[in-house]
Design a protein around this motif. Structure first.
Motif, PDB file in Angstrom:
ATOM      1  N   VAL A  24       0.851  -1.189   0.000  1.00  0.00           N
ATOM      2  CA  VAL A  24       0.000   0.000   0.000  1.00  0.00           C
ATOM      3  C   VAL A  24       0.889   1.242   0.000  1.00  0.00           C
ATOM      4  O   VAL A  24       1.848   1.332   0.765  1.00  0.00           O
ATOM      5  CB  VAL A  24      -0.929   0.012   1.234  1.00  0.00           C
ATOM      6  CG1 VAL A  24      -1.779   1.272   1.257  1.00  0.00           C
ATOM      7  CG2 VAL A  24      -1.805  -1.216   1.237  1.00  0.00           C
ATOM      8  N   ARG A  25       0.590   2.183  -0.855  1.00  0.00           N
ATOM      9  CA  ARG A  25       1.319   3.444  -0.942  1.00  0.00           C
ATOM     10  C   ARG A  25       0.322   4.585  -0.803  1.00  0.00           C
ATOM     11  O   ARG A  25      -0.864   4.443  -1.066  1.00  0.00           O
ATOM     12  CB  ARG A  25       2.033   3.580  -2.296  1.00  0.00           C
ATOM     13  CG  ARG A  25       3.006   2.465  -2.600  1.00  0.00           C
ATOM     14  CD  ARG A  25       4.270   2.626  -1.793  1.00  0.00           C
ATOM     15  NE  ARG A  25       5.257   1.646  -2.163  1.00  0.00           N
ATOM     16  CZ  ARG A  25       5.546   0.566  -1.458  1.00  0.00           C
ATOM     17  NH1 ARG A  25       4.888   0.303  -0.360  1.00  0.00           N
ATOM     18  NH2 ARG A  25       6.472  -0.261  -1.857  1.00  0.00           N
ATOM     19  N   GLN A  26       0.834   5.724  -0.425  1.00  0.00           N
ATOM     20  CA  GLN A  26       0.007   6.923  -0.325  1.00  0.00           C
ATOM     21  C   GLN A  26       0.575   7.941  -1.304  1.00  0.00           C
ATOM     22  O   GLN A  26       1.777   8.221  -1.291  1.00  0.00           O
ATOM     23  CB  GLN A  26       0.047   7.458   1.097  1.00  0.00           C
ATOM     24  CG  GLN A  26      -0.878   8.618   1.332  1.00  0.00           C
ATOM     25  CD  GLN A  26      -0.915   9.008   2.799  1.00  0.00           C
ATOM     26  OE1 GLN A  26      -0.034   8.669   3.571  1.00  0.00           O
ATOM     27  NE2 GLN A  26      -1.936   9.736   3.173  1.00  0.00           N
ATOM     28  N   MET A  28       0.867  11.722  -2.386  1.00  0.00           N
ATOM     29  CA  MET A  28       0.733  12.990  -1.676  1.00  0.00           C
ATOM     30  C   MET A  28       1.202  14.150  -2.532  1.00  0.00           C
ATOM     31  O   MET A  28       2.095  13.977  -3.355  1.00  0.00           O
ATOM     32  CB  MET A  28       1.557  12.956  -0.382  1.00  0.00           C
ATOM     33  CG  MET A  28       1.090  11.876   0.577  1.00  0.00           C
ATOM     34  SD  MET A  28       1.970  11.878   2.121  1.00  0.00           S
ATOM     35  CE  MET A  28       1.478  13.427   2.818  1.00  0.00           C
ATOM     36  N   HIS A  36       4.569   7.537  -0.774  1.00  0.00           N
ATOM     37  CA  HIS A  36       4.972   7.263   0.602  1.00  0.00           C
ATOM     38  C   HIS A  36       4.465   5.885   1.021  1.00  0.00           C
ATOM     39  O   HIS A  36       3.399   5.461   0.593  1.00  0.00           O
ATOM     40  CB  HIS A  36       4.377   8.306   1.562  1.00  0.00           C
ATOM     41  CG  HIS A  36       4.854   9.688   1.311  1.00  0.00           C
ATOM     42  ND1 HIS A  36       5.803  10.286   2.087  1.00  0.00           N
ATOM     43  CD2 HIS A  36       4.527  10.599   0.359  1.00  0.00           C
ATOM     44  CE1 HIS A  36       6.043  11.511   1.633  1.00  0.00           C
ATOM     45  NE2 HIS A  36       5.276  11.714   0.581  1.00  0.00           N
ATOM     46  N   LEU A  38       2.740   3.467   3.702  1.00  0.00           N
ATOM     47  CA  LEU A  38       1.827   3.580   4.832  1.00  0.00           C
ATOM     48  C   LEU A  38       2.299   2.643   5.928  1.00  0.00           C
ATOM     49  O   LEU A  38       2.755   1.539   5.654  1.00  0.00           O
ATOM     50  CB  LEU A  38       0.403   3.198   4.429  1.00  0.00           C
ATOM     51  CG  LEU A  38      -0.316   4.193   3.538  1.00  0.00           C
ATOM     52  CD1 LEU A  38      -1.695   3.668   3.174  1.00  0.00           C
ATOM     53  CD2 LEU A  38      -0.436   5.534   4.219  1.00  0.00           C
ATOM     54  N   TYR A  54      -7.418   7.434  10.249  1.00  0.00           N
ATOM     55  CA  TYR A  54      -6.275   8.061   9.595  1.00  0.00           C
ATOM     56  C   TYR A  54      -5.317   6.992   9.086  1.00  0.00           C
ATOM     57  O   TYR A  54      -5.017   6.033   9.796  1.00  0.00           O
ATOM     58  CB  TYR A  54      -5.522   8.972  10.574  1.00  0.00           C
ATOM     59  CG  TYR A  54      -6.330  10.168  10.998  1.00  0.00           C
ATOM     60  CD1 TYR A  54      -6.331  11.331  10.240  1.00  0.00           C
ATOM     61  CD2 TYR A  54      -7.097  10.134  12.159  1.00  0.00           C
ATOM     62  CE1 TYR A  54      -7.084  12.426  10.622  1.00  0.00           C
ATOM     63  CE2 TYR A  54      -7.847  11.230  12.552  1.00  0.00           C
ATOM     64  CZ  TYR A  54      -7.840  12.369  11.772  1.00  0.00           C
ATOM     65  OH  TYR A  54      -8.588  13.447  12.163  1.00  0.00           O
ATOM     66  N   LEU A  55      -4.843   7.163   7.863  1.00  0.00           N
ATOM     67  CA  LEU A  55      -3.793   6.324   7.296  1.00  0.00           C
ATOM     68  C   LEU A  55      -2.522   7.149   7.375  1.00  0.00           C
ATOM     69  O   LEU A  55      -2.456   8.243   6.820  1.00  0.00           O
ATOM     70  CB  LEU A  55      -4.102   5.967   5.842  1.00  0.00           C
ATOM     71  CG  LEU A  55      -5.454   5.299   5.590  1.00  0.00           C
ATOM     72  CD1 LEU A  55      -5.651   5.062   4.101  1.00  0.00           C
ATOM     73  CD2 LEU A  55      -5.572   4.004   6.355  1.00  0.00           C
ATOM     74  N   GLU A  57       1.811   7.678   7.264  1.00  0.00           N
ATOM     75  CA  GLU A  57       3.091   7.186   6.761  1.00  0.00           C
ATOM     76  C   GLU A  57       3.995   6.844   7.940  1.00  0.00           C
ATOM     77  O   GLU A  57       3.746   7.259   9.067  1.00  0.00           O
ATOM     78  CB  GLU A  57       3.755   8.233   5.869  1.00  0.00           C
ATOM     79  CG  GLU A  57       4.159   9.496   6.573  1.00  0.00           C
ATOM     80  CD  GLU A  57       4.835  10.484   5.645  1.00  0.00           C
ATOM     81  OE1 GLU A  57       5.593  10.074   4.757  1.00  0.00           O
ATOM     82  OE2 GLU A  57       4.609  11.681   5.815  1.00  0.00           O
TER      83      GLU A  57
END
Length: 96
Positions: A24-26, A28, A36, A38, A54-55, A57
């Motif tokens: 899983v990546r975020q 931004m 980023h 997670l 909230y997810l 990093e």
């Protein structure tokens, strides 16, 4: 302007179509898109008393993975699709 928030149920529905072994990546910052890792999921209560998830990093130095792949930034509509510029005829040694 009213914003429609993604709910935990919406997120579960969206994730259910994905490969369960995929990391899983975020994504931004649409103006300087970065990826980023997670590291945490935290449930809290907002100022109105509603539950919020909230997810987050991680805190490691390698949490920011670098630039977001261009095709992801295009899919998110953070960047327009980039097309190859048209080719111009080459000039000859005589300048013509």
């Amino acid at each position: 302007m009213t914003h429609t928030e993604l709910t935990v149920g919406d997120l579960i529905d969206l994730l259910s179509a994905c490969d369960r072994s995929a990391p899983v990546r975020q994504a931004m910052n649409p103006f300087f898109p970065m990826a980023h890792r997670l590291a945490q999921v935290v449930q809290a209560v907002d100022e109105t008393g509603r539950p919020v998830v909230y997810l987050a990093e991680g805190r490691d130095a390698d949490t920011q993975l670098g630039h977001l792949p261009p095709e992801v930034a295009v899919e998110l509509a953070w960047q327009p699709p980039v097309q190859t510029p048209p080719r111009r005829p080459r000039r000859t040694a005589g300048g013509k």
